[in-house]
Design a protein around this motif. Structure first.
Motif, PDB file in Angstrom:
ATOM      1  N   THR A   4     -72.731  46.060 -23.731  1.00 29.95           N
ATOM      2  CA  THR A   4     -73.134  47.202 -24.558  1.00 29.95           C
ATOM      3  C   THR A   4     -72.609  48.505 -23.982  1.00 29.95           C
ATOM      4  OG1 THR A   4     -75.147  46.015 -25.143  1.00 29.95           O
ATOM      5  CG2 THR A   4     -75.115  48.373 -25.578  1.00 29.95           C
ATOM      6  N   ALA A   5     -72.716  48.663 -22.673  1.00 29.36           N
ATOM      7  CA  ALA A   5     -72.218  49.876 -22.023  1.00 29.36           C
ATOM      8  C   ALA A   5     -70.698  49.971 -22.134  1.00 29.36           C
ATOM      9  CB  ALA A   5     -72.657  49.907 -20.563  1.00 29.36           C
ATOM     10  N   LYS A   6     -70.013  48.835 -22.025  1.00 30.21           N
ATOM     11  CA  LYS A   6     -68.557  48.834 -22.173  1.00 30.21           C
ATOM     12  C   LYS A   6     -68.151  49.237 -23.591  1.00 30.21           C
ATOM     13  CE  LYS A   6     -67.531  45.365 -18.689  1.00 30.21           C
ATOM     14  NZ  LYS A   6     -67.085  44.001 -18.422  1.00 30.21           N
ATOM     15  N   ALA A   7     -68.865  48.706 -24.572  1.00 33.92           N
ATOM     16  CA  ALA A   7     -68.570  49.049 -25.964  1.00 33.92           C
ATOM     17  C   ALA A   7     -68.822  50.530 -26.221  1.00 33.92           C
ATOM     18  CB  ALA A   7     -69.408  48.194 -26.900  1.00 33.92           C
ATOM     19  N   MET A   8     -69.884  51.053 -25.649  1.00 32.73           N
ATOM     20  CA  MET A   8     -70.198  52.476 -25.815  1.00 32.73           C
ATOM     21  C   MET A   8     -69.133  53.341 -25.148  1.00 32.73           C
ATOM     22  SD  MET A   8     -72.616  54.053 -27.315  1.00 32.73           S
ATOM     23  CE  MET A   8     -73.480  55.578 -27.387  1.00 32.73           C
ATOM     24  N   ALA A  14     -62.593  56.535 -27.800  1.00 32.12           N
ATOM     25  CA  ALA A  14     -61.950  56.576 -29.118  1.00 32.12           C
ATOM     26  C   ALA A  14     -62.350  57.843 -29.865  1.00 32.12           C
ATOM     27  CB  ALA A  14     -62.330  55.349 -29.934  1.00 32.12           C
ATOM     28  N   ALA A  15     -63.605  58.236 -29.748  1.00 29.95           N
ATOM     29  CA  ALA A  15     -64.066  59.471 -30.382  1.00 29.95           C
ATOM     30  C   ALA A  15     -63.366  60.678 -29.774  1.00 29.95           C
ATOM     31  CB  ALA A  15     -65.578  59.603 -30.247  1.00 29.95           C
ATOM     32  N   LEU A  16     -63.127  60.648 -28.467  1.00 29.82           N
ATOM     33  CA  LEU A  16     -62.401  61.746 -27.823  1.00 29.82           C
ATOM     34  C   LEU A  16     -60.995  61.878 -28.391  1.00 29.82           C
ATOM     35  CD1 LEU A  16     -62.061  63.951 -25.698  1.00 29.82           C
ATOM     36  CD2 LEU A  16     -61.435  62.149 -24.064  1.00 29.82           C
ATOM     37  N   VAL A  17     -60.325  60.753 -28.568  1.00 31.02           N
ATOM     38  CA  VAL A  17     -58.976  60.770 -29.138  1.00 31.02           C
ATOM     39  C   VAL A  17     -59.006  61.325 -30.560  1.00 31.02           C
ATOM     40  CG1 VAL A  17     -57.057  59.303 -29.885  1.00 31.02           C
ATOM     41  CG2 VAL A  17     -58.129  58.923 -27.655  1.00 31.02           C
ATOM     42  N   LEU A  18     -59.970  60.883 -31.354  1.00 36.25           N
ATOM     43  CA  LEU A  18     -60.063  61.346 -32.741  1.00 36.25           C
ATOM     44  C   LEU A  18     -60.392  62.835 -32.832  1.00 36.25           C
ATOM     45  CD1 LEU A  18     -61.939  58.340 -34.366  1.00 36.25           C
ATOM     46  CD2 LEU A  18     -59.548  58.987 -34.668  1.00 36.25           C
ATOM     47  N   VAL A  19     -61.323  63.301 -32.012  1.00 35.82           N
ATOM     48  CA  VAL A  19     -61.681  64.725 -32.035  1.00 35.82           C
ATOM     49  C   VAL A  19     -60.514  65.573 -31.577  1.00 35.82           C
ATOM     50  CG1 VAL A  19     -63.181  66.461 -30.960  1.00 35.82           C
ATOM     51  CG2 VAL A  19     -64.155  64.338 -31.809  1.00 35.82           C
ATOM     52  N   THR A  20     -59.789  65.113 -30.569  1.00 42.62           N
ATOM     53  CA  THR A  20     -58.617  65.848 -30.092  1.00 42.62           C
ATOM     54  C   THR A  20     -57.543  65.896 -31.172  1.00 42.62           C
ATOM     55  OG1 THR A  20     -59.088  65.169 -27.829  1.00 42.62           O
ATOM     56  CG2 THR A  20     -56.867  65.967 -28.282  1.00 42.62           C
ATOM     57  N   TRP A  33     -66.891  68.843 -31.208  1.00 41.25           N
ATOM     58  CA  TRP A  33     -66.906  68.800 -29.747  1.00 41.25           C
ATOM     59  C   TRP A  33     -68.329  68.665 -29.217  1.00 41.25           C
ATOM     60  CZ3 TRP A  33     -62.956  67.389 -27.113  1.00 41.25           C
ATOM     61  CH2 TRP A  33     -61.686  67.617 -27.620  1.00 41.25           C
ATOM     62  N   PHE A  34     -69.266  69.346 -29.849  1.00 41.45           N
ATOM     63  CA  PHE A  34     -70.666  69.217 -29.449  1.00 41.45           C
ATOM     64  C   PHE A  34     -71.145  67.780 -29.623  1.00 41.45           C
ATOM     65  CE2 PHE A  34     -75.186  69.231 -30.657  1.00 41.45           C
ATOM     66  CZ  PHE A  34     -75.732  69.728 -29.479  1.00 41.45           C
ATOM     67  N   ALA A  35     -70.809  67.169 -30.748  1.00 47.05           N
ATOM     68  CA  ALA A  35     -71.197  65.780 -31.003  1.00 47.05           C
ATOM     69  C   ALA A  35     -70.560  64.852 -29.975  1.00 47.05           C
ATOM     70  CB  ALA A  35     -70.808  65.372 -32.420  1.00 47.05           C
ATOM     71  N   TRP A  36     -69.307  65.119 -29.590  1.00 49.13           N
ATOM     72  CA  TRP A  36     -68.655  64.278 -28.608  1.00 49.13           C
ATOM     73  C   TRP A  36     -69.327  64.418 -27.243  1.00 49.13           C
ATOM     74  CZ3 TRP A  36     -66.208  64.764 -23.945  1.00 49.13           C
ATOM     75  CH2 TRP A  36     -65.623  63.588 -23.465  1.00 49.13           C
ATOM     76  N   VAL A  37     -69.716  65.622 -26.877  1.00 49.05           N
ATOM     77  CA  VAL A  37     -70.412  65.828 -25.600  1.00 49.05           C
ATOM     78  C   VAL A  37     -71.742  65.083 -25.599  1.00 49.05           C
ATOM     79  CG1 VAL A  37     -71.565  67.565 -24.161  1.00 49.05           C
ATOM     80  CG2 VAL A  37     -69.269  68.004 -25.038  1.00 49.05           C
ATOM     81  N   VAL A  38     -72.476  65.155 -26.697  1.00 48.57           N
ATOM     82  CA  VAL A  38     -73.748  64.422 -26.790  1.00 48.57           C
ATOM     83  C   VAL A  38     -73.492  62.917 -26.674  1.00 48.57           C
ATOM     84  CG1 VAL A  38     -75.662  63.836 -28.337  1.00 48.57           C
ATOM     85  CG2 VAL A  38     -74.933  66.220 -28.095  1.00 48.57           C
ATOM     86  N   LEU A  39     -72.477  62.408 -27.358  1.00 45.96           N
ATOM     87  CA  LEU A  39     -72.123  60.995 -27.264  1.00 45.96           C
ATOM     88  C   LEU A  39     -71.762  60.628 -25.823  1.00 45.96           C
ATOM     89  CD1 LEU A  39     -71.552  58.292 -28.699  1.00 45.96           C
ATOM     90  CD2 LEU A  39     -69.225  59.122 -29.104  1.00 45.96           C
ATOM     91  N   GLY A  40     -71.021  61.484 -25.165  1.00 44.76           N
ATOM     92  CA  GLY A  40     -70.658  61.243 -23.768  1.00 44.76           C
ATOM     93  C   GLY A  40     -71.867  61.212 -22.855  1.00 44.76           C
TER      94      GLY A  40
END
Length: 52
Positions: A4-8, A14-20, A33-40
């Protein structure tokens, strides 16, 4: 690290690549970017919690 942690982690990267890519193509969006930071942060919390 559990599956689960690996998938996350993969999802977060992948989200970082898409947001960039979105930011380069259409301009920066603070909410993305805020959403990506929260996801991170959630991912980091999962990885840390699973290691104990």
């Amino acid at each position: 690290m559990t599956d689960t942690a690996k998938a996350m982690t993969v999802t977060t990267m992948a989200a970082l690549v898409l947001v960039t890519a979105y930011s380069v193509a259409l301009g920066g969006n603070g909410w993305l970017w805020f959403a990506w930071v929260v996801l991170g942060m959630v991912t980091l919390g999962m990885v840390t919690a699973r290691e104990r």
